[in-house]
Design a protein around this motif. Structure first.
Motif, mmCIF file in Angstrom:
data_model
loop_
_atom_site.group_PDB
_atom_site.id
_atom_site.type_symbol
_atom_site.label_atom_id
_atom_site.label_comp_id
_atom_site.label_asym_id
_atom_site.label_seq_id
_atom_site.Cartn_x
_atom_site.Cartn_y
_atom_site.Cartn_z
ATOM 1 N N ARG A 221 3.684 5.835 -5.857
ATOM 2 C CA ARG A 221 3.305 5.046 -7.189
ATOM 3 C C ARG A 221 2.149 6.095 -7.717
ATOM 4 N NH1 ARG A 221 5.173 -0.674 -9.285
ATOM 5 N NH2 ARG A 221 7.033 -0.621 -8.103
ATOM 6 N N GLU A 222 1.798 6.710 -6.661
ATOM 7 C CA GLU A 222 0.195 7.519 -7.315
ATOM 8 C C GLU A 222 -0.134 6.500 -8.050
ATOM 9 O OE1 GLU A 222 1.154 11.357 -8.318
ATOM 10 O OE2 GLU A 222 1.045 11.930 -5.984
ATOM 11 N N ASP B 90 -11.474 -7.862 2.569
ATOM 12 C CA ASP B 90 -12.688 -6.964 3.266
ATOM 13 C C ASP B 90 -11.597 -6.355 4.589
ATOM 14 O OD1 ASP B 90 -14.871 -7.265 1.426
ATOM 15 O OD2 ASP B 90 -15.813 -8.292 2.765
ATOM 16 N N THR B 91 -11.260 -7.668 5.115
ATOM 17 C CA THR B 91 -10.007 -6.741 6.752
ATOM 18 C C THR B 91 -9.336 -6.605 6.203
ATOM 19 O OG1 THR B 91 -10.874 -8.561 7.779
ATOM 20 C CG2 THR B 91 -9.480 -7.568 8.686
ATOM 21 N N THR B 92 -8.517 -7.015 5.307
ATOM 22 C CA THR B 92 -6.727 -6.272 4.337
ATOM 23 C C THR B 92 -7.219 -4.837 3.849
ATOM 24 O OG1 THR B 92 -6.101 -8.528 4.171
ATOM 25 C CG2 THR B 92 -5.197 -6.736 3.409
ATOM 26 N N ALA B 93 -8.674 -4.238 3.340
ATOM 27 C CA ALA B 93 -8.892 -3.561 2.766
ATOM 28 C C ALA B 93 -9.540 -2.615 3.647
ATOM 29 C CB ALA B 93 -9.628 -3.841 1.409
ATOM 30 N N THR B 94 -9.269 -2.811 4.729
ATOM 31 C CA THR B 94 -10.041 -1.647 5.634
ATOM 32 C C THR B 94 -8.793 -1.583 6.202
ATOM 33 O OG1 THR B 94 -12.076 -3.215 6.344
ATOM 34 C CG2 THR B 94 -10.792 -1.521 7.900
ATOM 35 N N ALA B 95 -7.752 -2.501 6.789
ATOM 36 C CA ALA B 95 -6.934 -2.140 7.325
ATOM 37 C C ALA B 95 -5.638 -0.791 6.334
ATOM 38 C CB ALA B 95 -5.655 -3.406 7.555
ATOM 39 N N GLY C 14 -6.703 8.267 1.312
ATOM 40 C CA GLY C 14 -6.599 8.217 0.231
ATOM 41 C C GLY C 14 -5.931 7.278 -1.443
ATOM 42 N N LEU C 15 -5.930 6.168 -0.789
ATOM 43 C CA LEU C 15 -5.513 4.973 -1.636
ATOM 44 C C LEU C 15 -6.876 4.288 -2.747
ATOM 45 C CD1 LEU C 15 -2.913 3.701 -2.810
ATOM 46 C CD2 LEU C 15 -3.513 1.755 -1.615
ATOM 47 N N GLN C 16 -6.448 4.504 -3.686
ATOM 48 C CA GLN C 16 -7.582 2.970 -4.770
ATOM 49 C C GLN C 16 -7.164 1.762 -4.045
ATOM 50 O OE1 GLN C 16 -8.341 4.072 -8.533
ATOM 51 N NE2 GLN C 16 -9.193 1.926 -8.511
ATOM 52 N N VAL C 17 -7.934 0.965 -3.598
ATOM 53 C CA VAL C 17 -8.275 -0.616 -2.835
ATOM 54 C C VAL C 17 -9.148 -1.030 -3.819
ATOM 55 C CG1 VAL C 17 -7.575 -2.054 -1.497
ATOM 56 C CG2 VAL C 17 -7.193 0.021 -1.025
ATOM 57 N N ALA D 290 0.478 -1.468 -0.117
ATOM 58 C CA ALA D 290 -0.293 -0.073 0.055
ATOM 59 C C ALA D 290 0.686 1.302 0.055
ATOM 60 C CB ALA D 290 -0.919 0.077 1.109
ATOM 61 N N ALA D 291 1.669 1.168 1.314
ATOM 62 C CA ALA D 291 3.045 2.335 0.508
ATOM 63 C C ALA D 291 3.071 2.748 -0.948
ATOM 64 C CB ALA D 291 4.016 2.226 1.494
#
Length: 300
Positions: free
Chosen positions: A37-38, A73-78, A85-88, A31-32
Protein backbone atom coordinates in the motif's frame (compact mmCIF):
# COMPACT_ATOMS: atom_id res chain seq x y z
CA UNK A 1 -26.79 -0.06 -8.47
CA UNK A 2 -25.68 2.81 -6.28
CA UNK A 3 -22.12 3.59 -5.29
CA UNK A 4 -19.14 5.68 -6.20
CA UNK A 5 -16.69 4.74 -8.91
CA UNK A 6 -13.56 5.62 -6.95
CA UNK A 7 -11.27 3.00 -5.47
CA UNK A 8 -11.51 2.62 -1.69
CA UNK A 9 -8.80 4.27 0.37
CA UNK A 10 -7.10 1.33 2.05
CA UNK A 11 -5.12 3.45 4.50
CA UNK A 12 -2.33 2.40 6.80
CA UNK A 13 -2.05 -0.96 8.54
CA UNK A 14 -2.39 -1.63 12.27
CA UNK A 15 -1.28 -4.98 13.73
CA UNK A 16 -1.66 -6.26 17.27
CA UNK A 17 1.13 -8.26 18.92
CA UNK A 18 1.06 -10.27 22.16
CA UNK A 19 4.23 -12.35 22.01
CA UNK A 20 2.62 -15.38 20.33
CA UNK A 21 3.91 -16.95 17.13
CA UNK A 22 0.65 -16.24 15.21
CA UNK A 23 0.95 -12.57 16.19
CA UNK A 24 4.55 -12.49 14.95
CA UNK A 25 3.46 -14.00 11.63
CA UNK A 26 0.59 -11.50 11.47
CA UNK A 27 3.05 -8.64 12.01
CA UNK A 28 5.23 -9.78 9.09
CA UNK A 29 2.16 -10.30 6.88
CA UNK A 30 0.89 -6.83 7.87
CA UNK A 31 4.29 -5.36 7.01
CA UNK A 32 4.07 -6.84 3.52
CA UNK A 33 0.57 -5.42 3.16
CA UNK A 34 1.70 -1.97 4.31
CA UNK A 35 4.59 -2.12 1.83
CA UNK A 36 2.17 -2.95 -0.99
CA UNK A 37 0.00 0.00 0.00
CA UNK A 38 3.06 2.25 0.46
CA UNK A 39 1.66 3.23 3.85
CA UNK A 40 3.08 3.06 7.39
CA UNK A 41 2.76 0.04 9.67
CA UNK A 42 1.54 0.64 13.23
CA UNK A 43 2.44 -2.13 15.72
CA UNK A 44 0.25 -2.06 18.83
CA UNK A 45 0.54 -3.89 22.13
CA UNK A 46 -2.42 -3.57 24.51
CA UNK A 47 -1.02 -4.32 27.97
CA UNK A 48 -4.21 -3.70 30.00
CA UNK A 49 -2.06 -2.31 32.82
CA UNK A 50 -4.83 0.16 33.68
CA UNK A 51 -7.15 -2.79 34.27
CA UNK A 52 -4.62 -4.66 36.40
CA UNK A 53 -3.44 -1.85 38.63
CA UNK A 54 -5.98 -2.62 41.40
CA UNK A 55 -5.16 -6.35 41.47
CA UNK A 56 -1.37 -6.62 41.15
CA UNK A 57 1.63 -4.90 42.65
CA UNK A 58 3.30 -1.84 41.19
CA UNK A 59 6.35 -4.00 40.52
CA UNK A 60 4.32 -6.46 38.45
CA UNK A 61 2.72 -3.64 36.46
CA UNK A 62 6.16 -2.23 35.71
CA UNK A 63 7.36 -5.68 34.59
CA UNK A 64 4.37 -5.96 32.24
CA UNK A 65 5.11 -2.55 30.79
CA UNK A 66 8.78 -3.39 30.29
CA UNK A 67 7.93 -6.70 28.60
CA UNK A 68 5.43 -4.98 26.33
CA UNK A 69 7.84 -2.31 25.19
CA UNK A 70 10.53 -4.93 24.65
CA UNK A 71 8.08 -6.96 22.52
CA UNK A 72 7.33 -3.91 20.39
CA UNK A 73 11.03 -3.21 19.86
CA UNK A 74 11.74 -6.84 18.93
CA UNK A 75 8.84 -6.97 16.49
CA UNK A 76 9.82 -3.66 14.87
CA UNK A 77 13.38 -4.91 14.45
CA UNK A 78 12.16 -8.13 12.80
CA UNK A 79 9.95 -6.13 10.42
CA UNK A 80 12.76 -3.71 9.56
CA UNK A 81 15.00 -6.65 8.72
CA UNK A 82 12.59 -7.88 6.03
CA UNK A 83 11.16 -4.51 4.93
CA UNK A 84 14.00 -1.98 5.37
CA UNK A 85 12.22 0.88 3.60
CA UNK A 86 8.95 0.58 5.50
CA UNK A 87 7.91 3.26 7.98
CA UNK A 88 7.14 1.49 11.26
CA UNK A 89 5.56 3.05 14.35
CA UNK A 90 5.04 1.28 17.68
CA UNK A 91 2.39 1.98 20.29
CA UNK A 92 2.36 0.72 23.86
CA UNK A 93 -1.18 1.01 25.20
CA UNK A 94 -2.16 0.78 28.84
CA UNK A 95 -5.67 -0.27 27.73
CA UNK A 96 -6.81 -3.80 26.90
CA UNK A 97 -5.95 -5.18 23.43
CA UNK A 98 -9.41 -4.88 21.84
CA UNK A 99 -10.10 -1.18 22.54
CA UNK A 100 -6.45 -0.39 21.79
CA UNK A 101 -6.72 -1.91 18.33
CA UNK A 102 -10.13 -0.37 17.62
CA UNK A 103 -8.83 3.05 18.59
CA UNK A 104 -5.68 2.75 16.52
CA UNK A 105 -7.61 1.29 13.57
CA UNK A 106 -9.99 4.23 13.63
CA UNK A 107 -7.05 6.58 13.28
CA UNK A 108 -4.99 4.69 10.75
CA UNK A 109 -6.96 2.13 8.73
CA UNK A 110 -6.96 -1.66 8.48
CA UNK A 111 -6.50 -3.82 11.60
CA UNK A 112 -4.56 -7.09 11.30
CA UNK A 113 -4.67 -9.87 13.90
CA UNK A 114 -3.25 -13.38 14.07
CA UNK A 115 -5.47 -16.42 13.86
CA UNK A 116 -5.01 -17.04 17.60
CA UNK A 117 -3.36 -15.34 20.54
CA UNK A 118 -1.05 -16.33 23.37
CA UNK A 119 -3.95 -17.97 25.19
CA UNK A 120 -5.23 -19.93 22.18
CA UNK A 121 -5.77 -23.69 22.51
CA UNK A 122 -5.81 -24.67 18.84
CA UNK A 123 -4.00 -23.49 15.75
CA UNK A 124 -7.32 -23.67 13.90
CA UNK A 125 -9.32 -21.35 16.10
CA UNK A 126 -9.40 -17.57 16.28
CA UNK A 127 -8.63 -16.34 19.79
CA UNK A 128 -11.09 -14.45 21.96
CA UNK A 129 -9.30 -11.13 21.42
CA UNK A 130 -9.44 -11.61 17.65
CA UNK A 131 -13.15 -12.44 17.77
CA UNK A 132 -13.91 -9.33 19.80
CA UNK A 133 -11.82 -7.17 17.46
CA UNK A 134 -13.68 -8.52 14.43
CA UNK A 135 -17.16 -8.36 15.98
CA UNK A 136 -16.83 -4.77 17.16
CA UNK A 137 -14.72 -3.25 14.39
CA UNK A 138 -15.85 -0.22 12.40
CA UNK A 139 -12.81 -0.40 10.12
CA UNK A 140 -11.62 -3.31 7.93
CA UNK A 141 -10.03 -6.23 9.79
CA UNK A 142 -7.78 -8.93 8.38
CA UNK A 143 -7.34 -12.27 10.15
CA UNK A 144 -4.05 -13.84 9.07
CA UNK A 145 -4.71 -17.51 8.36
CA UNK A 146 -3.27 -20.15 6.04
CA UNK A 147 -0.11 -18.27 5.09
CA UNK A 148 1.98 -21.46 5.24
CA UNK A 149 -0.33 -23.52 3.04
CA UNK A 150 1.55 -23.05 -0.22
CA UNK A 151 2.73 -20.66 -2.91
CA UNK A 152 0.90 -17.42 -3.58
CA UNK A 153 -1.70 -17.64 -6.33
CA UNK A 154 -2.14 -13.95 -7.13
CA UNK A 155 -5.91 -14.39 -6.75
CA UNK A 156 -8.06 -12.30 -4.43
CA UNK A 157 -11.43 -13.91 -3.70
CA UNK A 158 -14.48 -11.76 -2.90
CA UNK A 159 -17.60 -13.32 -1.43
CA UNK A 160 -20.63 -11.54 -2.90
CA UNK A 161 -23.87 -12.16 -1.02
CA UNK A 162 -26.17 -9.70 -2.77
CA UNK A 163 -26.24 -6.20 -4.28
CA UNK A 164 -24.69 -4.84 -1.08
CA UNK A 165 -21.52 -6.77 -1.91
CA UNK A 166 -20.24 -3.98 -4.16
CA UNK A 167 -18.28 -2.22 -1.42
CA UNK A 168 -16.40 -5.30 -0.27
CA UNK A 169 -15.84 -6.26 -3.93
CA UNK A 170 -14.19 -2.87 -4.49
CA UNK A 171 -11.87 -3.49 -1.55
CA UNK A 172 -11.03 -6.89 -3.02
CA UNK A 173 -10.36 -5.35 -6.44
CA UNK A 174 -8.01 -2.81 -4.89
CA UNK A 175 -6.17 -5.60 -3.08
CA UNK A 176 -5.87 -7.55 -6.34
CA UNK A 177 -4.47 -4.47 -8.07
CA UNK A 178 -1.83 -4.06 -5.36
CA UNK A 179 -0.81 -7.69 -5.82
CA UNK A 180 -0.80 -7.36 -9.62
CA UNK A 181 -3.12 -10.34 -9.55
CA UNK A 182 -6.71 -11.17 -10.49
CA UNK A 183 -10.09 -11.01 -8.77
CA UNK A 184 -12.63 -13.79 -8.40
CA UNK A 185 -16.17 -12.78 -7.40
CA UNK A 186 -17.99 -15.76 -5.92
CA UNK A 187 -21.64 -15.98 -4.91
CA UNK A 188 -22.90 -19.10 -3.15
CA UNK A 189 -26.62 -19.47 -2.68
CA UNK A 190 -28.21 -21.99 -0.38
CA UNK A 191 -31.29 -23.72 -1.72
CA UNK A 192 -32.35 -24.43 1.86
CA UNK A 193 -32.34 -20.78 2.94
CA UNK A 194 -35.12 -20.10 5.48
CA UNK A 195 -37.34 -18.01 3.21
CA UNK A 196 -40.40 -20.15 3.78
CA UNK A 197 -41.17 -23.83 3.39
CA UNK A 198 -38.44 -25.83 1.66
CA UNK A 199 -40.94 -27.16 -0.86
CA UNK A 200 -41.77 -23.62 -1.93
CA UNK A 201 -38.10 -22.83 -2.39
CA UNK A 202 -37.61 -25.93 -4.52
CA UNK A 203 -40.52 -24.88 -6.74
CA UNK A 204 -38.91 -21.50 -7.33
CA UNK A 205 -35.32 -22.62 -7.95
CA UNK A 206 -35.01 -21.02 -11.38
CA UNK A 207 -36.40 -17.68 -10.24
CA UNK A 208 -34.18 -17.59 -7.15
CA UNK A 209 -31.10 -18.56 -9.15
CA UNK A 210 -31.85 -15.86 -11.70
CA UNK A 211 -32.11 -13.19 -9.01
CA UNK A 212 -28.87 -14.28 -7.37
CA UNK A 213 -26.96 -14.32 -10.66
CA UNK A 214 -28.39 -10.91 -11.59
CA UNK A 215 -26.99 -9.33 -8.40
CA UNK A 216 -23.63 -11.02 -8.92
CA UNK A 217 -23.33 -9.93 -12.55
CA UNK A 218 -24.31 -6.36 -11.62
CA UNK A 219 -21.48 -6.25 -9.09
CA UNK A 220 -19.11 -7.75 -11.64
CA UNK A 221 -20.02 -5.15 -14.26
CA UNK A 222 -19.38 -2.27 -11.85
CA UNK A 223 -16.03 -3.70 -10.81
CA UNK A 224 -14.96 -4.07 -14.44
CA UNK A 225 -15.99 -0.46 -15.08
CA UNK A 226 -14.08 0.81 -12.05
CA UNK A 227 -11.02 -1.40 -12.58
CA UNK A 228 -10.72 -1.82 -16.37
CA UNK A 229 -7.19 -3.27 -16.26
CA UNK A 230 -8.05 -5.96 -13.71
CA UNK A 231 -8.90 -9.53 -14.70
CA UNK A 232 -12.25 -10.32 -13.07
CA UNK A 233 -13.82 -13.78 -12.90
CA UNK A 234 -17.48 -14.08 -11.85
CA UNK A 235 -18.82 -17.38 -10.50
CA UNK A 236 -22.03 -18.56 -8.87
CA UNK A 237 -22.41 -21.87 -7.07
CA UNK A 238 -25.30 -23.66 -5.41
CA UNK A 239 -24.78 -25.56 -2.17
CA UNK A 240 -26.45 -26.52 1.07
CA UNK A 241 -23.46 -24.94 2.86
CA UNK A 242 -22.25 -21.48 1.84
CA UNK A 243 -19.38 -21.62 4.32
CA UNK A 244 -17.96 -24.93 3.07
CA UNK A 245 -17.81 -23.69 -0.53
CA UNK A 246 -16.00 -20.51 0.54
CA UNK A 247 -13.56 -22.45 2.74
CA UNK A 248 -12.70 -24.69 -0.19
CA UNK A 249 -12.37 -21.74 -2.59
CA UNK A 250 -10.01 -20.04 -0.13
CA UNK A 251 -7.45 -22.78 -0.83
CA UNK A 252 -6.81 -21.15 -4.20
CA UNK A 253 -6.66 -17.53 -3.03
CA UNK A 254 -4.15 -15.22 -1.35
CA UNK A 255 -6.89 -13.23 0.36
CA UNK A 256 -10.62 -13.65 0.94
CA UNK A 257 -12.61 -10.42 1.22
CA UNK A 258 -16.18 -10.37 2.49
CA UNK A 259 -18.65 -8.15 4.27
CA UNK A 260 -18.41 -8.47 8.04
CA UNK A 261 -22.07 -9.29 8.56
CA UNK A 262 -23.37 -9.65 12.10
CA UNK A 263 -26.32 -11.37 13.70
CA UNK A 264 -28.48 -9.55 16.26
CA UNK A 265 -27.68 -10.43 19.85
CA UNK A 266 -28.67 -9.17 23.28
CA UNK A 267 -25.09 -9.80 24.40
CA UNK A 268 -23.51 -7.34 21.96
CA UNK A 269 -22.15 -7.70 18.43
CA UNK A 270 -21.69 -11.27 17.24
CA UNK A 271 -20.58 -12.69 13.90
CA UNK A 272 -23.01 -14.35 11.51
CA UNK A 273 -22.64 -18.10 10.98
CA UNK A 274 -20.83 -17.93 7.64
CA UNK A 275 -18.48 -15.17 8.80
CA UNK A 276 -17.76 -17.07 12.00
CA UNK A 277 -16.85 -20.21 10.06
CA UNK A 278 -14.57 -18.36 7.66
CA UNK A 279 -12.55 -16.54 10.32
CA UNK A 280 -11.95 -19.89 12.04
CA UNK A 281 -11.35 -22.20 9.09
CA UNK A 282 -10.38 -20.31 5.91
CA UNK A 283 -7.20 -21.41 4.17
CA UNK A 284 -5.97 -17.87 3.51
CA UNK A 285 -6.14 -14.50 5.27
CA UNK A 286 -9.68 -13.12 5.58
CA UNK A 287 -10.49 -9.42 5.25
CA UNK A 288 -13.83 -8.32 6.71
CA UNK A 289 -15.35 -5.04 5.56
CA UNK A 290 -17.76 -3.53 8.14
CA UNK A 291 -21.40 -3.55 7.11
CA UNK A 292 -23.01 -0.20 6.37
CA UNK A 293 -26.43 0.85 7.59
CA UNK A 294 -28.23 0.04 4.31
CA UNK A 295 -27.73 -3.69 4.94
CA UNK A 296 -30.32 -5.14 7.25
CA UNK A 297 -31.12 -8.54 8.60
CA UNK A 298 -28.98 -11.37 9.88
CA UNK A 299 -26.72 -13.59 7.89
CA UNK A 300 -28.22 -16.74 6.52
Amino acid sequence: MEGTTSSPELGSVVVGVDGSEPARQAALWAAAEAARRERPLHIVHGSDTDGRVLYVSAKTVEQVRHAGRELLDTTATAVAGQFPGLQVNTEFSRSAPVPSLHRSGGLHGTIVVGNRGAGGFSSLMLGSVGLKVVAGAKTPVIIVRGIDNGAETGVVLAAVRDEHGLESARYAAREAELRKGSLRLLHVWNILQPVGMVATVLDDVEQIAGEQVHHLNAVGERIREDFPDLTVQVDAEKSVSVASVLVEASRRADLLVMGGRRSPSYLGPTLGRVTHTLVHHANCPVQLIPRHSQEHGSES
